[in-house]
Scaffold this active site. Structure first.
Site, mmCIF file in Angstrom:
data_model
loop_
_atom_site.group_PDB
_atom_site.id
_atom_site.type_symbol
_atom_site.label_atom_id
_atom_site.label_comp_id
_atom_site.label_asym_id
_atom_site.label_seq_id
_atom_site.Cartn_x
_atom_site.Cartn_y
_atom_site.Cartn_z
ATOM 1 N N LYS A 227 5.992 -22.025 -18.175
ATOM 2 C CA LYS A 227 5.673 -23.203 -17.357
ATOM 3 C C LYS A 227 6.469 -23.132 -16.061
ATOM 4 O O LYS A 227 7.699 -22.986 -16.086
ATOM 5 C CB LYS A 227 6.030 -24.486 -18.119
ATOM 6 C CG LYS A 227 5.391 -25.743 -17.569
ATOM 7 C CD LYS A 227 3.909 -25.799 -17.898
ATOM 8 C CE LYS A 227 3.339 -27.215 -17.753
ATOM 9 N NZ LYS A 227 1.910 -27.253 -18.111
ATOM 10 N N THR B 29 2.801 -24.347 -23.126
ATOM 11 C CA THR B 29 3.595 -24.553 -21.911
ATOM 12 C C THR B 29 3.910 -26.030 -21.698
ATOM 13 O O THR B 29 4.936 -26.370 -21.099
ATOM 14 C CB THR B 29 2.885 -23.973 -20.680
ATOM 15 O OG1 THR B 29 1.685 -24.693 -20.421
ATOM 16 C CG2 THR B 29 2.568 -22.504 -20.881
ATOM 17 N N ASP B 30 3.053 -26.916 -22.205
ATOM 18 C CA ASP B 30 3.361 -28.341 -22.126
ATOM 19 C C ASP B 30 4.592 -28.672 -22.968
ATOM 20 O O ASP B 30 5.402 -29.529 -22.594
ATOM 21 C CB ASP B 30 2.164 -29.166 -22.597
ATOM 22 C CG ASP B 30 2.341 -30.657 -22.321
ATOM 23 O OD1 ASP B 30 2.373 -31.030 -21.130
ATOM 24 O OD2 ASP B 30 2.471 -31.427 -23.294
ATOM 25 N N PHE C 135 22.585 -4.626 18.628
ATOM 26 C CA PHE C 135 21.895 -3.599 17.857
ATOM 27 C C PHE C 135 21.548 -2.459 18.798
ATOM 28 O O PHE C 135 20.672 -2.589 19.657
ATOM 29 C CB PHE C 135 20.633 -4.156 17.193
ATOM 30 C CG PHE C 135 19.963 -3.169 16.275
ATOM 31 C CD1 PHE C 135 20.637 -2.639 15.192
ATOM 32 C CD2 PHE C 135 18.657 -2.772 16.508
ATOM 33 C CE1 PHE C 135 20.026 -1.723 14.339
ATOM 34 C CE2 PHE C 135 18.033 -1.856 15.665
ATOM 35 C CZ PHE C 135 18.719 -1.330 14.581
ATOM 36 N N ARG D 274 22.572 -10.338 21.718
ATOM 37 C CA ARG D 274 21.283 -10.915 21.341
ATOM 38 C C ARG D 274 21.485 -12.158 20.496
ATOM 39 O O ARG D 274 22.560 -12.413 19.955
ATOM 40 C CB ARG D 274 20.448 -9.902 20.555
ATOM 41 C CG ARG D 274 21.074 -9.519 19.216
ATOM 42 C CD ARG D 274 20.165 -8.637 18.395
ATOM 43 N NE ARG D 274 20.785 -8.293 17.110
ATOM 44 C CZ ARG D 274 20.162 -7.672 16.113
ATOM 45 N NH1 ARG D 274 18.893 -7.309 16.258
ATOM 46 N NH2 ARG D 274 20.793 -7.405 14.982
ATOM 47 N N VAL E 67 22.803 -6.284 11.342
ATOM 48 C CA VAL E 67 22.699 -7.144 10.161
ATOM 49 C C VAL E 67 23.193 -6.381 8.939
ATOM 50 O O VAL E 67 23.857 -6.939 8.061
ATOM 51 C CB VAL E 67 21.239 -7.606 9.963
ATOM 52 C CG1 VAL E 67 21.106 -8.404 8.674
ATOM 53 C CG2 VAL E 67 20.776 -8.427 11.154
ATOM 54 N N GLN E 68 22.893 -5.078 8.867
ATOM 55 C CA GLN E 68 23.289 -4.274 7.719
ATOM 56 C C GLN E 68 24.806 -4.315 7.492
ATOM 57 O O GLN E 68 25.278 -4.524 6.375
ATOM 58 C CB GLN E 68 22.839 -2.820 7.894
ATOM 59 C CG GLN E 68 21.346 -2.595 7.721
ATOM 60 C CD GLN E 68 20.547 -2.788 9.002
ATOM 61 O OE1 GLN E 68 20.993 -3.492 9.914
ATOM 62 N NE2 GLN E 68 19.377 -2.174 9.079
ATOM 63 N N ASN F 54 15.052 -11.087 9.748
ATOM 64 C CA ASN F 54 15.365 -11.391 11.142
ATOM 65 C C ASN F 54 14.416 -12.469 11.664
ATOM 66 O O ASN F 54 13.195 -12.360 11.517
ATOM 67 C CB ASN F 54 15.212 -10.145 12.005
ATOM 68 C CG ASN F 54 16.499 -9.361 12.135
ATOM 69 O OD1 ASN F 54 17.576 -9.930 12.075
ATOM 70 N ND2 ASN F 54 16.382 -8.056 12.297
ATOM 71 N N HIS G 209 13.271 -13.566 14.960
ATOM 72 C CA HIS G 209 13.368 -13.031 16.313
ATOM 73 C C HIS G 209 13.127 -14.096 17.381
ATOM 74 O O HIS G 209 12.273 -14.977 17.232
ATOM 75 C CB HIS G 209 12.350 -11.907 16.505
ATOM 76 C CG HIS G 209 12.580 -10.730 15.603
ATOM 77 N ND1 HIS G 209 13.698 -9.940 15.669
ATOM 78 C CD2 HIS G 209 11.816 -10.214 14.607
ATOM 79 C CE1 HIS G 209 13.625 -8.985 14.761
ATOM 80 N NE2 HIS G 209 12.492 -9.133 14.105
#
Length: 295
Positions: free
Chosen positions: A11, A58-59, A160, A177, A228-229, A255, A257
């Site tokens: 569920k 699932t109920d 970058f 940036r 970012v890495q 990202n 941008h």
């Protein structure tokens, strides 16, 4: 001959709200969650032979989540998820694995006339605290905690450049940036043998979430990011140092941008490079940086 090689069902999108009322102070605390339950076990015949006798409806799963929320604490979500997952494995002998995903939605207490209001709250962002707790018969309880949907932006302090170039490359080197991303940060705990071990670790869950969130925000803001890495990796290192009980940390950072708009066609108006002030936010395509760091 065809056979079932993998099967699970459950569920999803079980909406739960719980209020705790402090009779002494009159203050109330609220928790709103979205829960998903997925079960595995000896259920193949429900697919191959239309044998519904092995199907926990699932109920019934939905009702179980509500009853567990009434009978047990829902905070921290790691504990609640482990309680629900353990219930299904222990209650149904033919169910051998239960995965419970808990997403906690933010409600922040209002401040009125300079004082915290006892029972009024506001939604201050789309960020959620999420947990995936899986109980596997005979193999304990695995828990992954996470921060998701935390949108951050810095208007400078990111670069970058010096990346690989070939005949497909058009992107110029960028030394300053805008950096924006929607943080999905998770950390996987060492396996818990049983629910008692999870209960003993309760104070650590909130502390780890607070540490991971603070490290993420502080590192994002303070570091002059070369990529970012690299920033992501430094965040992982710090979280692992702060929480010795976790086995791995992972990030997924898309990202967001923001592109400069060349306005030189209009009377020579300068709006690129050091003169850039107005940008066009982009929705897609976008970079997606992911990494898992383990001990």
């Amino acid at each position: 001959m065809a056979s079932v090689s993998a099967a699970q069902y459950g569920k999803d999108n079980i909406r739960v709200y719980k209020v705790h009322k402090d009779e002494k102070t009159g203050f109330q605390t609220v928790v709103e969650m979205t829960v998903c339950v997925l079960l595995k076990g000896d259920i193949e015949t429900s697919y191959t032979e239309a044998d519904n006798s092995v199907v926990v409806a699932t109920d019934s799963m939905k009702n179980t989540v509500y009853i567990m929320a009434k009978q047990h604490p829902v905070t921290p979500p790691e504990l609640f998820g482990a309680i629900v997952a353990t219930h299904f494995v222990e209650t149904y002998k033919h169910i051998h694995s239960a995965e419970v995903k808990v997403k906690v939605h933010r409600w922040t207490r209002l401040t009125v006339d300079g004082m915290p209001h006892p029972h009024s709250f506001f939604r201050d962002g789309s960020e959620t605290r999420t947990v995936e707790a899986t109980a596997i018969e005979g193999n304990g309880i695995s828990i992954r905690s996470a921060i998701a949907g935390l949108l951050v932006l810095k208007s400078t302090g990111s670069a970058f450049h010096s990346f690989y170039r070939d005949e497909y490359t058009t992107l110029p080197d960028v030394y300053d940036r805008i950096l924006s991303t929607e943080v999905d940060c998770g950390w996987k705990w060492n396996i818990f043998s049983n629910i008692n071990e999870v209960e003993s670790a309760v104070p650590k869950f909130d502390n780890a979430w607070e540490a991971a969130r603070k490290i993420t925000l502080d590192t994002f803001a303070k570091e002059v990011s070369p990529s970012v890495q690299n920033t992501l990796y430094k965040m992982c290192q710090q979280i692992m140092a702060a929480v010795p009980e976790i086995a791995a940390v992972d990030y997924s950072l898309p990202n967001k941008h923001y592109f400069e708009i060349d306005m030189s066609w209009h009377k020579g108006l300068k709006n690129t490079g050091k003169d850039a002030e107005v940008y066009a936010p982009q929705s897609d395509p976008n970079g997606l940086i992911q990494c898992t760091v383990s001990r």
